[in-house]
Enzyme design. Structure first.
Site, short mmCIF file in Angstrom:
data_model
loop_
_atom_site.label_atom_id
_atom_site.label_comp_id
_atom_site.label_asym_id
_atom_site.label_seq_id
_atom_site.Cartn_x
_atom_site.Cartn_y
_atom_site.Cartn_z
N CYS A 126 0.75 -1.33 0.11
CA CYS A 126 -0.08 -0.06 -0.15
C CYS A 126 0.93 1.10 -0.16
O CYS A 126 1.95 1.25 0.56
CB CYS A 126 -0.94 -0.03 1.18
SG CYS A 126 -2.10 1.35 1.47
N CYS A 130 -0.14 5.00 6.25
CA CYS A 130 -0.81 5.27 7.87
C CYS A 130 0.22 4.50 8.78
O CYS A 130 0.41 3.42 8.59
CB CYS A 130 -2.09 4.71 7.83
SG CYS A 130 -3.17 5.27 6.58
N CYS A 133 -0.47 1.01 10.68
CA CYS A 133 -0.82 -0.20 9.83
C CYS A 133 0.54 -0.69 8.96
O CYS A 133 1.39 -0.18 8.26
CB CYS A 133 -1.81 0.17 8.50
SG CYS A 133 -2.06 -1.10 7.29
N SER A 210 -13.70 -0.70 1.84
CA SER A 210 -13.15 0.18 3.12
C SER A 210 -12.03 1.12 2.36
O SER A 210 -11.05 0.72 1.76
CB SER A 210 -12.51 -0.64 4.10
OG SER A 210 -11.85 0.24 5.21
N1 SAH Z 1 -6.84 0.90 2.82
C1 SAH Z 1 -8.43 0.72 3.31
C2 SAH Z 1 -8.66 -0.93 3.52
C3 SAH Z 1 -7.49 -1.72 4.33
S1 SAH Z 1 -7.35 -1.55 6.18
C4 SAH Z 1 -8.53 1.56 4.41
O1 SAH Z 1 -7.66 2.13 4.98
O2 SAH Z 1 -9.49 1.68 4.70
C5 SAH Z 1 -8.89 -2.18 6.75
C6 SAH Z 1 -9.16 -1.20 8.18
O3 SAH Z 1 -7.84 -1.93 9.12
C7 SAH Z 1 -8.91 0.14 8.04
O4 SAH Z 1 -9.74 0.50 8.73
C8 SAH Z 1 -7.49 0.39 8.74
O5 SAH Z 1 -7.35 1.81 9.19
C9 SAH Z 1 -7.36 -0.73 9.97
N2 SAH Z 1 -6.20 -1.07 10.42
C10 SAH Z 1 -5.05 -0.74 9.80
N3 SAH Z 1 -4.01 -1.14 10.66
C11 SAH Z 1 -4.59 -1.39 11.74
C12 SAH Z 1 -4.16 -1.91 13.25
N4 SAH Z 1 -2.72 -2.01 13.16
N5 SAH Z 1 -4.83 -2.14 14.10
C13 SAH Z 1 -6.08 -2.16 13.78
N6 SAH Z 1 -6.75 -1.73 12.77
C14 SAH Z 1 -5.82 -1.38 11.83
#
Ligand code: SAH
Length: 375
Positions: A126, A130, A133, A210
């Protein structure tokens, strides 16, 4: 299974075979027009491929011999294969899915009492970075093709069938690796097939995309799709969201929220699902909850609080359970339907934000990344 057939004529320019599995109704009709076939063949082909999961043209007995021959020459059917899989103590199953060129993505099946949800990837890695993540930490390699996206349903349903435990895919969430709206065309084709009554036939309420909130793509989505929309909000104001979700600097909340309302106004859905990861001391105070109530105002909303799933090297810590409860209570009292996501598959690194796959040749994020948004 991968059957690639092509006219092997050394003097002809090499034409990549069409990935038949990823063609939705309109794509399939276009392809059929190209080869001089009638549009009604589209339905037959989608039924063979997606409802019956038959990949051998010889078995498609209601197609003419001529069409079967053309298909053998012009298309390929590429169902991705699992390199390995793991099952969590809670029944969650995760597959590492091998793709061409040595990359791999992850697909996760989450069984619940009344449903079985498949969490599907849309990109190898990706580009959005963020900080909380782990997929973002992998960098970005490439978009998945539409057949690689829908192919995850094909191999997962075959694997579940082979278990013989009666587990089925009833829901799909585009919440695996990648940002689905940064791979717009392929994700739209694949999700169209998921809700197509002549393909996977899932209800549009049971297929959820999402997104981090790529604003121009959200407006386009309303014209091309009507699946459920979840938005990764994670912060109630721009200052905090700029830090947690860096794309917010490009698409701030004052642009994101109207784009979400536009989606509701132009599709049959009644609410946006907001995802909000609970980070200790970062976005989880009662003041943040109040701000969130203020921010969402009258937008029809359901809020999903996500306990943070840690991974090596992260600087974030998950909020204590009690604080998540208090945050949820405040939102509920303000009238928002709020749920706390149950963490599933953490022991196999299959939980939200823990999917890493295998990203080789990752590209420069600055070039491929946050600024790359579909036109
Ligand atoms: N890129 C998209 C879909 C992938 S992530 C998005 O950002 O929505 C799916 C979900 O998991 C998103 O809400 C993301 O913010 C969340 N997420 C990512 N890393 C995480 C983590 N370490 N713990 C909990 N949720 C997380």
């Amino acid at each position: 299974m991968s059957s690639t057939a092509g006219a092997d004529n050394a003097s002809a320019p090499r034409v990549d075979p069409v990935g038949l599995l990823g063609l939705d109704e309109s794509g399939m009709k276009e392809f059929l027009a190209d080869i001089g076939e009638k549009p009604f063949r589209s339905r037959q082909l989608r039924q063979w491929l997606h409802q019956r999961q038959v990949y051998d043209f010889a078995e498609m007995t209601d197609l003419s011999k001529g069409l079967r021959q053309t298909l053998t020459e012009r298309v390929r059917i590429n169902v991705p294969q699992a390199i390995f899989d793991k099952e969590s103590a809670d029944g969650t199953r995760k597959w590492l899915v091998g793709l061409e060129s040595g990359n791999a993505v992850e697909t996760v099946y989450i069984p619940e009492r009344d449903r079985g949800t498949l969490c599907v990837s849309s990109q190898v890695g990706c580009a959005l970075d963020c900080g909380f993540c782990s997929t973002g930490k992998q960098g970005f390699n490439r978009n998945l093709s539409a057949d690689e996206i829908i192919g995850q349903l094909h191999f997962a349903s075959a694997a579940l069938e082979a278990e013989g435990r009666g587990r089925r895919i009833t829901n799909v969430v585009m919440m695996g690796m990648g940002e689905p709206l940064a791979n717009f065309r392929n994700v739209v084709s694949a999700t169209n097939l998921m809700v197509d009554p002549y393909a996977w036939g899932l209800s549009r309420r049971r297929v959820t995309l999402s997104t981090v909130g790529l604003v121009p793509a959200l407006y386009r989505l309303a014209d091309h799709s009507n699946i459920s929309l979840a938005v990764s909000l994670h912060a109630p104001n721009d200052r905090l969201r700029d830090e947690i979700v860096p794309i917010n600097r490009k698409y701030p909340l004052r642009e994101l929220l109207p784009a979400c309302e536009h989606y509701l106004d132009n599709t049959p859905h009644h609410a946006i699902y907001w995802e909000y990861v609970m980070l200790d001391g970062v976005n989880d105070s009662l003041a943040n909850a109040r701000e969130l109530v203020e921010l969402l105002g009258n937008i029809p909303s359901k809020i999903n609080l996500i306990p943070f799933n840690p991974f090596p090297g992260t600087r974030y810590v998950g909020s204590p359970r009690e604080r998540i409860r208090r945050f949820a209570d405040h939102l509920q009292k303000a009238g928002f339907i709020t749920t706390i996501r149950r963490t599933r598959g953490q022991d196999i690194d299959g939980a939200c934000g823990q999917l890493v796959g295998q990203v080789i040749n990752r590209r420069n994020r600055g070039k491929q990344g946050a600024n790359r948004v579909p036109a």
